[in-house]
Enzyme design. Structure first.
Site, PDB file in Angstrom:
ATOM      1  CG  HIS A 122      -1.905   0.981   1.393  1.00 36.79           C
ATOM      2  ND1 HIS A 122      -1.646   2.272   1.791  1.00 36.79           N
ATOM      3  CD2 HIS A 122      -3.242   0.916   1.196  1.00 36.79           C
ATOM      4  CE1 HIS A 122      -2.769   2.952   1.835  1.00 36.79           C
ATOM      5  NE2 HIS A 122      -3.766   2.160   1.473  1.00 36.79           N
ATOM      6  CG  ASP A 198       0.519  -2.365   6.118  1.00 33.89           C
ATOM      7  OD1 ASP A 198      -0.433  -2.431   6.928  1.00 33.89           O
ATOM      8  OD2 ASP A 198       0.448  -1.738   5.048  1.00 33.89           O
ATOM      9  CD  GLN A 201      -7.017  -4.608   4.166  1.00 32.30           C
ATOM     10  OE1 GLN A 201      -8.005  -5.235   4.535  1.00 32.30           O
ATOM     11  NE2 GLN A 201      -7.096  -3.368   3.719  1.00 32.30           N
ATOM     12  CE  LYS A 224      -7.382  -0.381   6.252  1.00 35.25           C
ATOM     13  NZ  LYS A 224      -8.093   0.245   5.156  1.00 35.25           N
ATOM     14  CB  CYS A 364      -3.799   3.318  -1.522  1.00 34.34           C
ATOM     15  SG  CYS A 364      -5.111   4.481  -1.258  1.00 34.34           S
TER      16      CYS A 364
HETATM   17  N1  C6P Z   1      -6.357   0.394   2.745  1.00 34.86           N
HETATM   18  C1  C6P Z   1      -8.164   0.076   1.174  1.00 34.86           C
HETATM   19  O1  C6P Z   1      -9.247   0.378   0.661  1.00 34.86           O
HETATM   20  P1  C6P Z   1      -5.139   3.754   6.921  1.00 34.86           P
HETATM   21  O2  C6P Z   1      -5.734   4.516   5.784  1.00 34.86           O
HETATM   22  O3  C6P Z   1      -3.939   4.462   7.474  1.00 34.86           O
HETATM   23  O4  C6P Z   1      -6.133   3.348   7.936  1.00 34.86           O
HETATM   24  O5  C6P Z   1      -4.609   2.367   6.318  1.00 34.86           O
HETATM   25  C2  C6P Z   1      -3.626   2.405   5.331  1.00 34.86           C
HETATM   26  C3  C6P Z   1      -3.367   1.029   4.799  1.00 34.86           C
HETATM   27  C4  C6P Z   1      -2.113   0.477   4.969  1.00 34.86           C
HETATM   28  N2  C6P Z   1      -1.848  -0.756   4.552  1.00 34.86           N
HETATM   29  C5  C6P Z   1      -2.770  -1.527   3.958  1.00 34.86           C
HETATM   30  C6  C6P Z   1      -2.416  -2.921   3.547  1.00 34.86           C
HETATM   31  C7  C6P Z   1      -4.058  -1.022   3.751  1.00 34.86           C
HETATM   32  O6  C6P Z   1      -4.979  -1.789   3.175  1.00 34.86           O
HETATM   33  C8  C6P Z   1      -4.360   0.298   4.165  1.00 34.86           C
HETATM   34  C9  C6P Z   1      -5.709   0.904   3.884  1.00 34.86           C
HETATM   35  C10 C6P Z   1      -7.682   0.844   2.390  1.00 34.86           C
HETATM   36  O7  C6P Z   1      -7.476  -0.835   0.733  1.00 34.86           O
HETATM   37  C11 C6P Z   1      -7.825   2.313   2.199  1.00 34.86           C
HETATM   38  S1  C6P Z   1      -6.747   2.963   0.981  1.00 34.86           S
END
Ligand code: C6P
Length: 415
Positions: A122, A198, A201, A224, A364
């Protein structure tokens, strides 16, 4: 006993309709819905004990402080961290990763050092390292993927003497792939490198144990995993934490301030400058309770069963290309696909008109899209309240959209 129908009753939003159709919410990788217990915890905080924490001596402040700090302990338990001071609250996974890049990266990464990432990351796990590499002269290396979206074995060669950090997702938001984090962490540690996972998910969808993964950092977001937006977590291994400088500075993270200098607060508050997101952290605690009530093993089993079904149903649609591993045991339940030449945005818009919420775009993960050779994909992502019937509705919706756009294209060709 995992009972999806009784789980659904806890989520008021699932009662609503969209464009006159029952809501089919399949955008859980972006953010999950919230159970009543979480919504109630938010309301209760504002109705009964709203106060700033760690500062006041009055009853409300003490109640709020106790409830906030209880959640730190819940998070510790949830990811099996050895020590509560290793749990830092942030705004989201993105901020957690940036915290590492600033508070650890700036003092530990030098010109010529290597940071190993993967092409499926991401942007939140790419951009902070690009910025750090530009500032320090460090070099980024990327592990590639195979045709099914699994990491290629080339990480074995990429991780070497120059590696200082390996930062990778445990579960891809665009491919679903679950990566062999433990094995990679072992290789990184053999070379004296640290490992950032990370977990944005994975923590929501499977049991995650930081001791078992043997990672040095774990970043994830509460929103999430049934919690409110505005809460992130950063786990840092205790021995690494002691060696990090503060990220944001100001109130709350200090021990003593004079006009000349400042000493830092104890861990972990040193890394939580300013008034934190008190209400949402407390409600995040209710989300953890809810998930623990179901059991993360059961969450994973449900996800896997539903993913098996979804892959089966979707793979029967002609012209539909699925991305990511075909074996459900190797993946999470974010399922990316494209239908023929149809743009995923058009597909998403038509599905919305049937009440089906999916995400369409680059997720992203633009470098991953480039690697796959597509500008975007459509993505259906599942969670505890989703059921098989909704997969059937999705499959029907895709075929309706295909017919609709097929007719439009035919009419254009005839005109
Ligand atoms: N992915 C998706 O629709 P945040 O936005 O900081 O809570 O999470 C960022 C992030 C980091 N790593 C991974 C693997 C992610 O999936 C995400 C967030 C969302 O896939 C929003 S872009």
């Amino acid at each position: 006993m995992f009972d999806v129908e009784s789980i659904r009753k806890d989520f008021p939003i699932l009662q609503r309709t969209v464009h006159g159709k029952p809501l089919v919410y399949l955008d859980n990788a972006a953010t999950s819905q919230k159970p009543l217990a979480v919504i109630d915890a938010l309301v209760e905080y504002y109705e009964r004990y709203n106060a700033n924490i760690h500062r006041g001596l009055h009853t409300l402040a003490e109640e709020a402080t106790a409830r906030y700090e209880e959640v730190r302990e819940k998070v510790r338990r949830f990811i099996n961290a050895p020590d509560k001071v290793s749990i830092i609250f942030t705004r989201n996974a993105t901020e957690s990763i940036n915290l590492v890049a600033y508070a650890w990266g700036r003092t530990h990464i030098r010109a010529g050092d290597e940071i190993v990432l993967t092409v499926m990351e991401h942007h939140s796990n790419i951009v902070p390292w690009q910025v750090l590499a530009k500032e320090t002269g460090a070099v980024l290396r990327f592990v590639d993927i195979d045709d099914e979206g699994r990491l290629r074995d080339d990480w074995r060669e990429l991780i070497g003497e120059k590696t200082r950090l390996v930062a990778l997702t445990q579960m891809s938001n665009a491919l679903g792939t679950i990566n062999p984090v433990r094995e990679i962490a072992n290789a990184a540690h053999r070379h004296g490198a640290l490992v950032l996972v990370d977990g944005a998910q994975s923590v929501a969808h499977m049991p995650v144990d930081v001791q078992d993964l043997d990672c040095d950092f774990l970043a994830f977001s509460g929103h999430k995993m049934l919690g409110p937006t505005g809460v992130g977590v950063l786990y840092v291994r205790r021995s690494v934490l002691d060696d990090m400088t503060p990220f944001l500075t100001g109130g709350h993270m200090i021990s003593k301030v004079t006009l000349e200098e400042t000493t830092w607060n104890e861990l972990p508050w040193r890394f939580e400058a300013g008034t934190p997101n008190i209400a949402d952290v407390i409600a995040f605690g209710a989300a953890i309770d809810y998930l623990e009530g179901i059991g993360m093993d059961a969450v994973r089993r449900h996800d896997e069963a539903l993913t098996t079904y979804a892959l089966d149903v979707l793979s029967q649609i002609p012209n539909l290309k699925l991305y990511g591993p075909r074996d459900p045991s190797d993946r999470g339940c974010a399922i990316s696909f494209n239908y023929g030449e149809l743009h995923p945005h058009d597909l998403g818009t038509v599905l919305d008109s049937y009440g089906i919420a999916i995400r369409a775009g680059h997720h992203c993960a633009q470098p991953l899209m480039n690697r796959l050779g597509v500008p975007a994909t459509a993505r259906a992502s599942l969670y505890v309240y989703n059921r098989r019937e909704e997969i059937d509705v999705l499959a029907e919706g895709i075929q309706e959209a295909a017919r609709f756009f097929g007719d439009v294209i035919d009419a254009r060709t005839r005109a």
